[in-house]
Each structure stands twice: as structure tokens, then as C-alpha cells.
Design a protein around this motif. Structure first.
Motif, PDB file in Angstrom:
ATOM      1  N   ILE A  30       0.761  -1.309  -0.084  1.00 27.01           N
ATOM      2  CA  ILE A  30       0.167   0.068   0.017  1.00 27.01           C
ATOM      3  C   ILE A  30       0.953   1.374  -0.027  1.00 27.01           C
ATOM      4  CG2 ILE A  30      -1.701   1.403   1.299  1.00 27.01           C
ATOM      5  CD1 ILE A  30      -2.807  -1.212   2.233  1.00 27.01           C
ATOM      6  N   ILE A  31       1.965   1.428   0.702  1.00 24.69           N
ATOM      7  CA  ILE A  31       2.687   2.430   1.074  1.00 24.69           C
ATOM      8  C   ILE A  31       3.634   2.732  -0.392  1.00 24.69           C
ATOM      9  CG2 ILE A  31       4.718   3.686   2.216  1.00 24.69           C
ATOM     10  CD1 ILE A  31       3.645   2.128   4.758  1.00 24.69           C
ATOM     11  N   ALA A  32       4.129   1.760  -0.908  1.00 23.76           N
ATOM     12  CA  ALA A  32       4.745   1.743  -2.132  1.00 23.76           C
ATOM     13  C   ALA A  32       4.058   2.123  -3.151  1.00 23.76           C
ATOM     14  CB  ALA A  32       5.414   0.068  -2.336  1.00 23.76           C
ATOM     15  N   TRP A  33       2.722   1.677  -3.336  1.00 23.43           N
ATOM     16  CA  TRP A  33       2.008   1.974  -4.348  1.00 23.43           C
ATOM     17  C   TRP A  33       1.721   3.508  -4.241  1.00 23.43           C
ATOM     18  CZ3 TRP A  33      -3.704   2.516  -3.491  1.00 23.43           C
ATOM     19  CH2 TRP A  33      -4.495   2.908  -4.622  1.00 23.43           C
ATOM     20  N   ARG A  34       1.245   4.106  -2.986  1.00 23.79           N
ATOM     21  CA  ARG A  34       1.043   5.644  -2.946  1.00 23.79           C
ATOM     22  C   ARG A  34       2.358   6.337  -2.985  1.00 23.79           C
ATOM     23  NH1 ARG A  34      -3.749   6.711  -3.706  1.00 23.79           N
ATOM     24  NH2 ARG A  34      -3.283   8.478  -3.032  1.00 23.79           N
ATOM     25  N   MET A  35       3.578   5.947  -2.488  1.00 19.33           N
ATOM     26  CA  MET A  35       4.611   6.588  -2.829  1.00 19.33           C
ATOM     27  C   MET A  35       5.048   6.655  -4.207  1.00 19.33           C
ATOM     28  SD  MET A  35       5.856   7.960  -0.005  1.00 19.33           S
ATOM     29  CE  MET A  35       7.351   8.435  -0.349  1.00 19.33           C
ATOM     30  N   ALA A  36       4.984   5.621  -5.008  1.00 16.71           N
ATOM     31  CA  ALA A  36       5.359   5.570  -6.564  1.00 16.71           C
ATOM     32  C   ALA A  36       4.164   6.768  -7.366  1.00 16.71           C
ATOM     33  CB  ALA A  36       5.096   4.012  -6.977  1.00 16.71           C
ATOM     34  N   LYS A  37       3.139   6.698  -6.941  1.00  6.89           N
ATOM     35  CA  LYS A  37       2.236   7.743  -7.538  1.00  6.89           C
ATOM     36  C   LYS A  37       2.415   9.273  -6.958  1.00  6.89           C
ATOM     37  CE  LYS A  37       1.023   4.284  -9.987  1.00  6.89           C
ATOM     38  NZ  LYS A  37       1.539   4.056 -11.445  1.00  6.89           N
ATOM     39  N   ALA A  38       2.700   9.579  -5.836  1.00  6.54           N
ATOM     40  CA  ALA A  38       2.436  10.839  -5.216  1.00  6.54           C
ATOM     41  C   ALA A  38       3.603  11.542  -5.475  1.00  6.54           C
ATOM     42  CB  ALA A  38       2.400  10.273  -3.616  1.00  6.54           C
ATOM     43  N   ARG A  39       3.208  12.886  -5.766  1.00  2.00           N
ATOM     44  CA  ARG A  39       4.231  13.965  -5.695  1.00  2.00           C
ATOM     45  C   ARG A  39       3.942  15.147  -4.715  1.00  2.00           C
ATOM     46  NH1 ARG A  39       5.888  10.189  -8.065  1.00  2.00           N
ATOM     47  NH2 ARG A  39       6.649   9.913 -10.236  1.00  2.00           N
ATOM     48  N   PHE A  40       4.881  15.437  -3.906  1.00  2.00           N
ATOM     49  CA  PHE A  40       4.670  16.184  -2.841  1.00  2.00           C
ATOM     50  C   PHE A  40       5.916  16.688  -2.207  1.00  2.00           C
ATOM     51  CE2 PHE A  40       4.431  12.004  -0.777  1.00  2.00           C
ATOM     52  CZ  PHE A  40       4.870  12.119   0.046  1.00  2.00           C
ATOM     53  N   ILE A  41       5.978  17.645  -1.510  1.00  2.00           N
ATOM     54  CA  ILE A  41       7.023  18.463  -1.198  1.00  2.00           C
ATOM     55  C   ILE A  41       7.527  17.502   0.374  1.00  2.00           C
ATOM     56  CG2 ILE A  41       8.182  20.353   0.269  1.00  2.00           C
ATOM     57  CD1 ILE A  41       6.545  21.973  -1.254  1.00  2.00           C
ATOM     58  N   VAL A 101      12.464  -4.887   9.962  1.00  2.00           N
ATOM     59  CA  VAL A 101      13.869  -4.957   9.301  1.00  2.00           C
ATOM     60  C   VAL A 101      13.636  -5.384   7.921  1.00  2.00           C
ATOM     61  CG1 VAL A 101      15.196  -5.492  11.350  1.00  2.00           C
ATOM     62  CG2 VAL A 101      13.917  -7.309  10.188  1.00  2.00           C
ATOM     63  N   ALA A 102      12.321  -6.094   7.718  1.00  2.00           N
ATOM     64  CA  ALA A 102      11.912  -6.649   6.513  1.00  2.00           C
ATOM     65  C   ALA A 102      11.295  -5.530   5.650  1.00  2.00           C
ATOM     66  CB  ALA A 102      10.953  -7.857   6.501  1.00  2.00           C
ATOM     67  N   PHE A 103      10.548  -4.487   6.118  1.00  2.00           N
ATOM     68  CA  PHE A 103       9.566  -3.470   5.541  1.00  2.00           C
ATOM     69  C   PHE A 103      10.522  -2.813   4.229  1.00  2.00           C
ATOM     70  CE2 PHE A 103       8.216   0.801   4.649  1.00  2.00           C
ATOM     71  CZ  PHE A 103       7.168   0.471   4.313  1.00  2.00           C
ATOM     72  N   PRO A 104      11.895  -2.373   4.588  1.00  2.00           N
ATOM     73  CA  PRO A 104      12.515  -1.781   3.523  1.00  2.00           C
ATOM     74  C   PRO A 104      12.600  -2.339   2.174  1.00  2.00           C
ATOM     75  CG  PRO A 104      13.620  -1.164   5.749  1.00  2.00           C
ATOM     76  CD  PRO A 104      12.630  -2.372   5.798  1.00  2.00           C
ATOM     77  N   LEU A 105      13.305  -3.552   2.644  1.00  2.00           N
ATOM     78  CA  LEU A 105      13.681  -4.566   1.250  1.00  2.00           C
ATOM     79  C   LEU A 105      12.450  -4.794   0.365  1.00  2.00           C
ATOM     80  CD1 LEU A 105      15.934  -5.789  -0.045  1.00  2.00           C
ATOM     81  CD2 LEU A 105      15.446  -7.667   1.427  1.00  2.00           C
ATOM     82  N   ALA A 106      11.334  -4.904   1.191  1.00  2.00           N
ATOM     83  CA  ALA A 106      10.309  -5.313   0.182  1.00  2.00           C
ATOM     84  C   ALA A 106       9.538  -3.979  -0.351  1.00  2.00           C
ATOM     85  CB  ALA A 106       8.982  -5.806   1.231  1.00  2.00           C
ATOM     86  N   TYR A 107       9.416  -3.091   0.509  1.00  2.00           N
ATOM     87  CA  TYR A 107       9.143  -1.611  -0.156  1.00  2.00           C
ATOM     88  C   TYR A 107       9.757  -1.269  -1.304  1.00  2.00           C
ATOM     89  CZ  TYR A 107       8.762   3.398   0.034  1.00  2.00           C
ATOM     90  OH  TYR A 107       8.968   4.669  -0.597  1.00  2.00           O
ATOM     91  N   ARG A 108      11.091  -1.126  -1.293  1.00  2.00           N
ATOM     92  CA  ARG A 108      12.043  -0.714  -2.401  1.00  2.00           C
ATOM     93  C   ARG A 108      11.651  -1.576  -3.807  1.00  2.00           C
ATOM     94  NH1 ARG A 108      13.970   4.166  -3.256  1.00  2.00           N
ATOM     95  NH2 ARG A 108      15.650   4.014  -4.680  1.00  2.00           N
ATOM     96  N   THR A 109      11.404  -2.928  -3.536  1.00  2.00           N
ATOM     97  CA  THR A 109      11.173  -3.666  -4.692  1.00  2.00           C
ATOM     98  C   THR A 109      10.010  -3.409  -5.086  1.00  2.00           C
ATOM     99  OG1 THR A 109      12.477  -5.394  -3.585  1.00  2.00           O
ATOM    100  CG2 THR A 109      11.341  -6.308  -5.308  1.00  2.00           C
ATOM    101  N   MET A 110       8.863  -3.456  -4.347  1.00  2.00           N
ATOM    102  CA  MET A 110       7.478  -3.133  -4.889  1.00  2.00           C
ATOM    103  C   MET A 110       7.327  -1.885  -5.385  1.00  2.00           C
ATOM    104  SD  MET A 110       5.263  -4.732  -1.722  1.00  2.00           S
ATOM    105  CE  MET A 110       5.545  -6.455  -0.917  1.00  2.00           C
ATOM    106  N   LYS A 111       7.964  -0.724  -4.865  1.00  2.00           N
ATOM    107  CA  LYS A 111       7.961   0.429  -5.333  1.00  2.00           C
ATOM    108  C   LYS A 111       8.444   0.584  -6.725  1.00  2.00           C
ATOM    109  CE  LYS A 111       9.240   5.489  -4.280  1.00  2.00           C
ATOM    110  NZ  LYS A 111      10.573   5.375  -4.717  1.00  2.00           N
TER     111      LYS A 111
END
Length: 220
Positions: A30-41, A101-111
């Protein structure tokens, strides 16, 4: 070999990693999806915060989790009020450590998978009246499925091998919080090299299987 003693950390590690990986999958996708599409300061700052556990020493992560979930914190007090005991030194705290500890690796790959989708495909669905949920369900997620699956497997493997933060927040209680990495550490410290090798071999076998799956997915 005492098989119950040998199998207990393996079963507990798989149980903790499975639960942590499901939580991690929901959060990271969910976070990777939102971050991939979002554009904000401040987007780059937030992205760096999500990736921070990947480069922090496990002892620092464990210390921060102890502060955040200890009996003096509001989260720790809330958990104790709801469940009748502290979360520290329980298998639940090991799940929390594995998720962090696992979140960043999964997040980066999904993003990366979500960012690689052609926006025109999603926009075409919106033109025909699809809601954002329908666009995600029928367009975005299927196209990013391989990256999401790869991120999940890598996150599962990372959570399975977590040691430092788990030891600090969950301890090493046989039958309750002792995972494969902590069991190897104790076996080595006690001179039980055969048992340490057996656990190390099981960890290498599990990790090897997961890497084979990831490599096979990358080639398909």
C-alpha cells in the motif's frame, strides 16, 4: 540429536516470519503504491525514512523498539492493558522486529514495480469510469504482481534471518522467542557445533529455496 530441541526454533522462526511477512506485505504494498504515484514536498525525506531500517545497525533498531514498546511507553502500556502483559520478550515482539527490518527491502522492490507501470494504462481505465480501487485491482496490481511477489519473498527471507533486533526486543527464550539465528548463537557460545551447523544448514536451505524462486520469477 534431540529432534524436538532442533525443530522448535525452526517452527517458531517460520511462524514468526509468516505472520510478519503478511503484515509487511500489506504495509509495503500500500505504501509503495502510494509513494510511487504521489508527488509532494518532502517525498524524498519520507522515502528515506522508510528505507532507514535497511542501513541502521540491528542494535539501534532493537533499542528504538525497546523504547517504543517498553512498559513505560504508551504503546507498551496500551498493549499491556489490552492483553494483560508486556509485549517485550514475547514472540509478538519478534514479529514486530521482523516487520521493521524486512519492510525496507520489500518496499523498495514493490515501489520499483509500481513506478514501472505505464501511467497511460491507468489513465485509460479512469477515462472509462473506473474508480481508483478498480484501477488498482484490475490494472496496477496485476502489472506489478511480479515485483510485489518478489518483494514479499525477499522480505520473508530477511525476517527469517533477523537476529540483532530480535535478540534485544524478544530475547532468546527456548520454546517462546528462540529463533534459528538466536539458537545458532547460543549453540556456538555453548560449544554445540553440530547443533549450530544443523540450524545453519536449515537456514541456508530455506534461504536458497527462496532465492531460487526469486531468480526463476525474474527469468519468466
Amino acid at each position: 540429536m534431540d529432534w524436538p530441541t532442533f525443530l522448535e526454533p525452526i517452527k517458531l522462526s517460520i511462524q514468526i516470519s509468516l505472520i510478519a511477512s503478511i503484515i509487511m506485505l500489506l504495509l509495503a504494498s500500500i505504501i509503495a503504491w502510494r509513494m510511487a504515484k504521489a508527488r509532494f514536498i518532502g517525498r524524498s525525506v519520507l522515502d528515506a525514512l522508510f528505507m532507514l531500517p535497511l542501513v541502521l545497525p540491528p542494535t539501534v533498531i532493537g533499542f528504538l523498539l525497546l523504547v517504543a514498546l517498553g512498559r513505560r511507553s504508551w504503546l507498551g502500556k496500551l498493549y499491556e492493558a489490552l492483553f494483560g502483559g508486556p509485549i517485550i520478550f514475547t514472540w509478538e515482539s519478534a514479529v514486530v522486529a521482523a516487520v521493521v527490518v524486512a519492510f525496507p527491502l520489500a518496499y523498495r522492490t514493490m515501489k520499483a514495480g509500481f513506478e514501472g507501470i505505464d501511467p497511460s494504462l491507468e489513465n485509460a481505465a479512469r477515462v472509462y469510469g473506473a474508480s481508483e480501487w478498480q484501477v488498482f485491482r484490475h490494472i496496477t496490481f496485476p502489472l506489478a504482481f511480479r515485483s510485489v511477489t518478489t518483494g514479499y519473498i525477499l522480505g520473508f527471507a530477511r525476517g527469517l534471518g533477523e537476529f540483532g533486533a530480535t535478540l534485544m526486543i524478544a530475547g532468546n527464550i527456548p520454546g517462546r522467542t528462540q529463533t534459528i539465528p538466536t539458537a545458532i548463537y547460543v549453540a556456538m557460545d555453548g560449544g554445540s557445533m553440530k547443533l549450530a551447523w544443523a540450524w545453519a544448514g536449515s537456514m541456508m536451505a530455506l534461504s536458497f529455496i527462496m532465492m531460487l524462486i526469486v531468480n526463476r520469477m525474474a527469468k519468466d
